[in-house]
Design a protein around this motif. Structure first.
Motif, mmCIF file in Angstrom:
data_model
loop_
_atom_site.group_PDB
_atom_site.id
_atom_site.type_symbol
_atom_site.label_atom_id
_atom_site.label_comp_id
_atom_site.label_asym_id
_atom_site.label_seq_id
_atom_site.Cartn_x
_atom_site.Cartn_y
_atom_site.Cartn_z
ATOM 1 N N ASP A 133 36.212 35.327 24.667
ATOM 2 C CA ASP A 133 35.093 36.251 24.585
ATOM 3 C C ASP A 133 35.160 37.006 23.262
ATOM 4 O OD1 ASP A 133 36.858 38.572 24.954
ATOM 5 O OD2 ASP A 133 37.007 37.872 27.023
ATOM 6 N N ASP A 134 34.096 37.720 22.963
ATOM 7 C CA ASP A 134 33.991 38.424 21.691
ATOM 8 C C ASP A 134 35.093 39.462 21.529
ATOM 9 O OD1 ASP A 134 31.955 39.240 19.334
ATOM 10 O OD2 ASP A 134 32.775 41.059 20.250
ATOM 11 N N THR A 139 36.356 41.765 18.277
ATOM 12 C CA THR A 139 36.309 43.232 18.333
ATOM 13 C C THR A 139 37.689 43.864 18.404
ATOM 14 O OG1 THR A 139 34.180 43.050 19.473
ATOM 15 C CG2 THR A 139 35.294 45.191 19.537
ATOM 16 N N GLU A 145 30.985 44.547 13.058
ATOM 17 C CA GLU A 145 29.850 43.816 13.616
ATOM 18 C C GLU A 145 29.221 42.856 12.609
ATOM 19 O OE1 GLU A 145 28.567 43.644 16.584
ATOM 20 O OE2 GLU A 145 29.996 45.011 17.510
ATOM 21 N N ARG A 150 31.492 36.163 12.339
ATOM 22 C CA ARG A 150 30.701 36.223 13.570
ATOM 23 C C ARG A 150 29.449 35.346 13.493
ATOM 24 N NH1 ARG A 150 31.457 40.726 17.030
ATOM 25 N NH2 ARG A 150 33.146 42.110 16.404
ATOM 26 N N THR A 155 31.428 29.932 13.511
ATOM 27 C CA THR A 155 31.955 29.982 14.871
ATOM 28 C C THR A 155 31.098 29.148 15.815
ATOM 29 O OG1 THR A 155 32.739 32.230 14.441
ATOM 30 C CG2 THR A 155 32.637 31.514 16.740
ATOM 31 N N PHE A 157 29.656 29.110 19.175
ATOM 32 C CA PHE A 157 29.355 29.946 20.330
ATOM 33 C C PHE A 157 28.901 29.077 21.492
ATOM 34 C CE2 PHE A 157 29.041 32.974 16.891
ATOM 35 C CZ PHE A 157 29.640 34.108 17.420
#
Length: 362
Positions: A133-134, A139, A145, A150, A155, A157
């Motif tokens: 997970d993020d 984080t 952010e 990201r 990445t 996802f």
């Protein structure tokens, strides 16, 4: 009880024992631990005391009868097999078919050697999930952010996964109507995610090394791949300094590549360590003289390292005023390419037997 013994004796006497399947069925049914004879022995405790001796003798005689019949039939079957005529269609003068043995993959060899080196100085292995997970991937590791890692270009996802309210993934945004956090999931881009999980769950001090497979959305070439392997490590305790980190790296490099290898640290930046450095070693191809592999610098990079950022410690509920730590990470493919002078990263995943057989002696 007497009727059951008589009936079982009749079955044992008349049972067919003409092949291996019938022999095996007879053994299981009558002589096995859960066979019918065993059931009768279990029922012996229900027989009146004055009859137990006689009934027990009958059961023992029945067991001996069953065993004798089984042994006789088995010996007859073995004798028949020994006397069977040879297959006239088979040429017994033909040479045997060679039994080719495989070999360990070079990445597995290097991974195990790296872990053995770190184990000698007290680092235990920790592993974690490849779908993350993020919070654990970004984080908690102090990625802002707007960090480029990201973006979709770096990445992989996957579809968001909804969890019940109160899930242990801090930093997640939730559905205002239901209160359930909607967590973006992804294929982990580094094994630093395991560092976060270890810091969140294990007591201090922590001395762990984390091997594993990671994924990044990159074009596949001789020097890059969308899937590769890393080994990262972390040590957290009171009074840990950059000097401790340097000595750990010195020990690892000289154990893996030899005592004559020089090492240097170049200042760098990573969101999760401060200060941070790149680790360079003497080029193993030109021995520091300069070549096209090291871009004529005499040095090649093998990984990054630094002191764990206080923000990362605080995200894992570790008091950064009391504890400090260091972390490092390096690619197993990069180490293997340097160690065995392999020039194309794609060879590790193409399953070319000509390449893999070169490592049989290792």
């Amino acid at each position: 009880m007497q009727e059951s013994i008589a009936a079982l004796a009749a079955e044992i006497t008349t049972a067919a024992l003409n092949n291996s399947a019938e022999l095996d069925a007879f053994r299981i049914s009558y002589l096995g631990r859960k066979g019918r004879l065993a059931d009768l022995f279990d029922q012996l405790k229900t027989v009146p005391n004055e009859e137990k001796r006689a009934v027990g003798q009958q059961l023992n005689a029945l067991k001996q009868q069953a065993q004798a019949r089984f042994d006789e039939a088995q010996q007859a079957a073995e004798a028949a097999a020994d006397n069977a005529p040879a297959n006239p269609d088979f040429d017994y003068t033909l040479p045997t078919v060679p039994n080719a043995l495989g070999t360990r993959h070079p990445l597995s060899l290097v991974r195990e050697e790296m872990l053995r080196v770190f184990a000698r100085i007290g680092f235990a292995v920790a592993e974690g999930p490849e779908i993350e997970d993020d919070w654990h991937n970004f984080t908690a590791l102090n990625f802002p952010e707007n960090h480029p890692a990201r973006d979709m270009q770096d990445t992989f996802f996957v579809a968001p996964v909804s969890h019940a309210a109160g899930a242990d993934n801090a930093g997640a945004t939730g559905d205002a109507a239901t209160g359930a956090p909607n967590l973006p999931h992804l294929l982990r881009t580094h094994t630093s995610t395991v560092q976060v999980r270890v810091m969140e769950t294990e007591p201090l001090p922590i001395r762990r090394v984390m091997p594993g497979r990671v994924f990044r959305n990159e074009a596949i070439s001789a020097r890059a791949h969308m899937m590769f392997h890393q080994v990262e490590g972390i040590f957290i305790d009171e009074g840990v300094s950059f000097a401790d980190l340097k000595q750990t790296v010195y020990y690892f490099v000289q154990e893996l590549f030899g005592a004559d290898i020089n090492i240097r640290f170049r200042p760098s930046f990573f969101p999760f360590t401060e200060p941070s450095a790149e680790i360079d070693i003497t080029c193993l191809i030109c021995k520091g003289a300069g070549c096209n592999i090291c871009k004529y610098s005499g040095w090649v990079e093998i990984g990054g390292c630094g002191m764990v950022d206080p923000a990362v410690l605080e995200n894992a509920k570790i008091d950064s005023d009391k504890y400090s730590g260091y972390a490092w990470g390096m690619g197993i493919e990069r180490i293997a390419m340097l160690k065995y002078q392999i020039k194309d990263l794609r060879l590790f995943t193409e399953n070319d037997m000509r390449f893999l057989r070169q490592f049989e002696a290792l």
